[in-house]
Motif scaffolding. Sequence first.
Motif, mmCIF file in Angstrom:
data_model
loop_
_atom_site.group_PDB
_atom_site.id
_atom_site.type_symbol
_atom_site.label_atom_id
_atom_site.label_comp_id
_atom_site.label_asym_id
_atom_site.label_seq_id
_atom_site.Cartn_x
_atom_site.Cartn_y
_atom_site.Cartn_z
ATOM 1 N N ASP A 20 2.108 0.477 -6.025
ATOM 2 C CA ASP A 20 1.185 0.579 -4.898
ATOM 3 C C ASP A 20 0.008 -0.344 -5.106
ATOM 4 O O ASP A 20 -0.511 -0.452 -6.206
ATOM 5 C CB ASP A 20 0.617 1.999 -4.794
ATOM 6 C CG ASP A 20 1.609 2.978 -4.231
ATOM 7 O OD1 ASP A 20 2.580 2.532 -3.601
ATOM 8 O OD2 ASP A 20 1.397 4.174 -4.417
ATOM 9 N N ASN A 36 8.138 -3.618 7.584
ATOM 10 C CA ASN A 36 8.960 -2.407 7.605
ATOM 11 C C ASN A 36 8.585 -1.471 8.767
ATOM 12 O O ASN A 36 7.531 -1.606 9.357
ATOM 13 C CB ASN A 36 8.821 -1.666 6.273
ATOM 14 C CG ASN A 36 9.794 -0.517 6.146
ATOM 15 O OD1 ASN A 36 10.924 -0.586 6.655
ATOM 16 N ND2 ASN A 36 9.387 0.556 5.480
ATOM 17 N N LYS A 37 9.459 -0.533 9.036
ATOM 18 C CA LYS A 37 9.292 0.478 10.091
ATOM 19 C C LYS A 37 9.341 -0.158 11.474
ATOM 20 O O LYS A 37 8.631 0.258 12.393
ATOM 21 C CB LYS A 37 7.986 1.279 9.912
ATOM 22 C CG LYS A 37 7.808 1.874 8.517
ATOM 23 C CD LYS A 37 6.754 2.950 8.480
ATOM 24 C CE LYS A 37 6.484 3.398 7.040
ATOM 25 N NZ LYS A 37 5.537 4.494 6.937
ATOM 26 N N LEU A 42 5.053 3.030 -9.434
ATOM 27 C CA LEU A 42 6.013 3.989 -8.907
ATOM 28 C C LEU A 42 7.263 4.082 -9.762
ATOM 29 O O LEU A 42 7.891 5.119 -9.848
ATOM 30 C CB LEU A 42 6.409 3.612 -7.479
ATOM 31 C CG LEU A 42 5.270 3.602 -6.460
ATOM 32 C CD1 LEU A 42 5.797 3.174 -5.113
ATOM 33 C CD2 LEU A 42 4.617 4.962 -6.365
ATOM 34 N N THR A 70 11.639 3.911 -0.122
ATOM 35 C CA THR A 70 12.753 4.014 0.829
ATOM 36 C C THR A 70 13.552 2.727 0.832
ATOM 37 O O THR A 70 14.785 2.732 0.748
ATOM 38 C CB THR A 70 12.210 4.291 2.252
ATOM 39 O OG1 THR A 70 11.317 5.408 2.192
ATOM 40 C CG2 THR A 70 13.336 4.594 3.222
ATOM 41 N N ASP A 118 11.453 0.169 13.548
ATOM 42 C CA ASP A 118 11.966 1.160 14.512
ATOM 43 C C ASP A 118 10.846 1.869 15.263
ATOM 44 O O ASP A 118 11.087 2.477 16.309
ATOM 45 C CB ASP A 118 12.837 2.185 13.781
ATOM 46 C CG ASP A 118 12.105 2.866 12.627
ATOM 47 O OD1 ASP A 118 11.669 4.006 12.771
ATOM 48 O OD2 ASP A 118 11.941 2.215 11.564
ATOM 49 N N LEU A 119 9.623 1.792 14.753
ATOM 50 C CA LEU A 119 8.515 2.510 15.388
ATOM 51 C C LEU A 119 7.840 1.734 16.510
ATOM 52 O O LEU A 119 7.038 2.293 17.251
ATOM 53 C CB LEU A 119 7.459 2.891 14.333
ATOM 54 C CG LEU A 119 7.872 3.916 13.270
ATOM 55 C CD1 LEU A 119 6.729 4.147 12.288
ATOM 56 C CD2 LEU A 119 8.307 5.228 13.914
ATOM 57 N N SER A 152 13.993 -2.001 9.068
ATOM 58 C CA SER A 152 13.754 -0.568 9.099
ATOM 59 C C SER A 152 14.433 0.016 7.873
ATOM 60 O O SER A 152 15.654 0.198 7.852
ATOM 61 C CB SER A 152 14.334 0.042 10.374
ATOM 62 O OG SER A 152 14.281 1.456 10.271
ATOM 63 N N ALA A 153 13.648 0.260 6.861
ATOM 64 C CA ALA A 153 14.213 0.767 5.600
ATOM 65 C C ALA A 153 14.871 2.122 5.829
ATOM 66 O O ALA A 153 15.920 2.418 5.271
ATOM 67 C CB ALA A 153 13.121 0.886 4.540
ATOM 68 N N LYS A 154 14.240 2.909 6.688
ATOM 69 C CA LYS A 154 14.733 4.254 6.945
ATOM 70 C C LYS A 154 16.158 4.236 7.490
ATOM 71 O O LYS A 154 16.971 5.078 7.133
ATOM 72 C CB LYS A 154 13.803 4.940 7.947
ATOM 73 C CG LYS A 154 14.053 6.408 8.137
ATOM 74 C CD LYS A 154 12.945 6.999 8.991
ATOM 75 C CE LYS A 154 13.194 8.456 9.300
ATOM 76 N NZ LYS A 154 12.048 9.006 10.068
ATOM 77 N N LYS A 213 0.835 -1.197 0.000
ATOM 78 C CA LYS A 213 0.000 0.000 0.000
ATOM 79 C C LYS A 213 0.874 1.254 0.000
ATOM 80 O O LYS A 213 2.054 1.186 0.338
ATOM 81 C CB LYS A 213 -0.911 -0.024 1.230
ATOM 82 C CG LYS A 213 -1.907 -1.155 1.145
ATOM 83 C CD LYS A 213 -2.933 -1.119 2.249
ATOM 84 C CE LYS A 213 -3.949 -2.222 1.994
ATOM 85 N NZ LYS A 213 -4.988 -2.293 3.013
ATOM 86 N N PRO A 214 0.288 2.379 -0.379
ATOM 87 C CA PRO A 214 1.053 3.625 -0.354
ATOM 88 C C PRO A 214 1.617 3.894 1.045
ATOM 89 O O PRO A 214 0.971 3.565 2.047
ATOM 90 C CB PRO A 214 0.012 4.695 -0.717
ATOM 91 C CG PRO A 214 -1.023 3.964 -1.511
ATOM 92 C CD PRO A 214 -1.064 2.573 -0.922
ATOM 93 N N ASN A 215 2.813 4.443 1.075
ATOM 94 C CA ASN A 215 3.438 4.892 2.333
ATOM 95 C C ASN A 215 3.996 3.816 3.254
ATOM 96 O O ASN A 215 4.400 4.121 4.372
ATOM 97 C CB ASN A 215 2.472 5.760 3.153
ATOM 98 C CG ASN A 215 2.407 7.158 2.594
ATOM 99 O OD1 ASN A 215 3.440 7.726 2.212
ATOM 100 N ND2 ASN A 215 1.214 7.700 2.497
ATOM 101 N N VAL A 216 4.003 2.580 2.817
ATOM 102 C CA VAL A 216 4.587 1.544 3.675
ATOM 103 C C VAL A 216 6.117 1.578 3.652
ATOM 104 O O VAL A 216 6.772 0.992 4.507
ATOM 105 C CB VAL A 216 4.091 0.122 3.297
ATOM 106 C CG1 VAL A 216 2.601 -0.020 3.589
ATOM 107 C CG2 VAL A 216 4.403 -0.207 1.854
ATOM 108 N N GLY A 217 6.668 2.256 2.636
ATOM 109 C CA GLY A 217 8.132 2.408 2.581
ATOM 110 C C GLY A 217 8.807 1.695 1.415
ATOM 111 O O GLY A 217 9.997 1.411 1.472
ATOM 112 N N LYS A 218 8.060 1.444 0.342
ATOM 113 C CA LYS A 218 8.619 0.727 -0.816
ATOM 114 C C LYS A 218 9.786 1.493 -1.445
ATOM 115 O O LYS A 218 10.822 0.910 -1.752
ATOM 116 C CB LYS A 218 7.535 0.475 -1.876
ATOM 117 C CG LYS A 218 6.410 -0.417 -1.395
ATOM 118 C CD LYS A 218 5.351 -0.598 -2.453
ATOM 119 C CE LYS A 218 4.639 0.696 -2.824
ATOM 120 N NZ LYS A 218 3.888 1.296 -1.695
#
Length: 174
Positions: A55, A118-119, A41, A16, A121-122, A148-150, A9-14
């Motif tokens: 997406d 992903n994420k 994308l 990044t 770290d949150l 954590s892609a970031k 989905k949008p914003n999951v970090g693809k």
Amino acid sequence: SGYVAVLGKPNVGKSTLSNQMVGQKLSIVTDKPQTTRHRILGIISSEEYQMILYDTPGVIEKKMHQLDTVMMKNVRSAAVNADCVVIVVDASKMPQKIDEVLEEGNLKEKVPTLLVLNKKDLIKPGEIAKRLEWYEKFTDVDEVIPVSAKFGHGVEDIKNWILTKLPIGPAYYP
Ligand code: GDP
């Protein structure tokens, strides 16, 4: 070499994640309006593989016929011919079924599937473990990897998984 379809989905970090994997800034090959309308994308390439990012859920196949550029045809062929699939989900969100994501990916029958949590770290490590367990139990993926892609954590694990799934030899250009 080969093709990797990166879905989510949008914003999951693809984006990044893909940037981290290729080690350079994403070169988006679709222009903005198409990106928004068709949710493709872009394609990015490394020496080892090409990644097709899109997406989901979205109306990929239905919209695709409206496009007549060679580029977009290539995007579709590449996705359909993917050697493996990477589904990205947001670990900080409640777990959710991914059937939709897989269906919309419109991929050839049975390709190896990796779920990227992903994420990470949150959320707390204990929560990550619970999410991981959930996805292993309630989805049909071959493997689940928390990252954590970031911050680049776990990205090597994804690369290594992908490399074992790709055909050996030169890239196939549909
Ligand atoms: P895409 O739409 O799936 O390609 O998602 P993006 O790569 O554009 O990322 C969406 C947002 O999530 C951006 O603000 C990113 O900085 C953020 N993001 C991506 N990966 C991570 C991560 O591992 N941790 C955190 N905290 N944020 C992330």
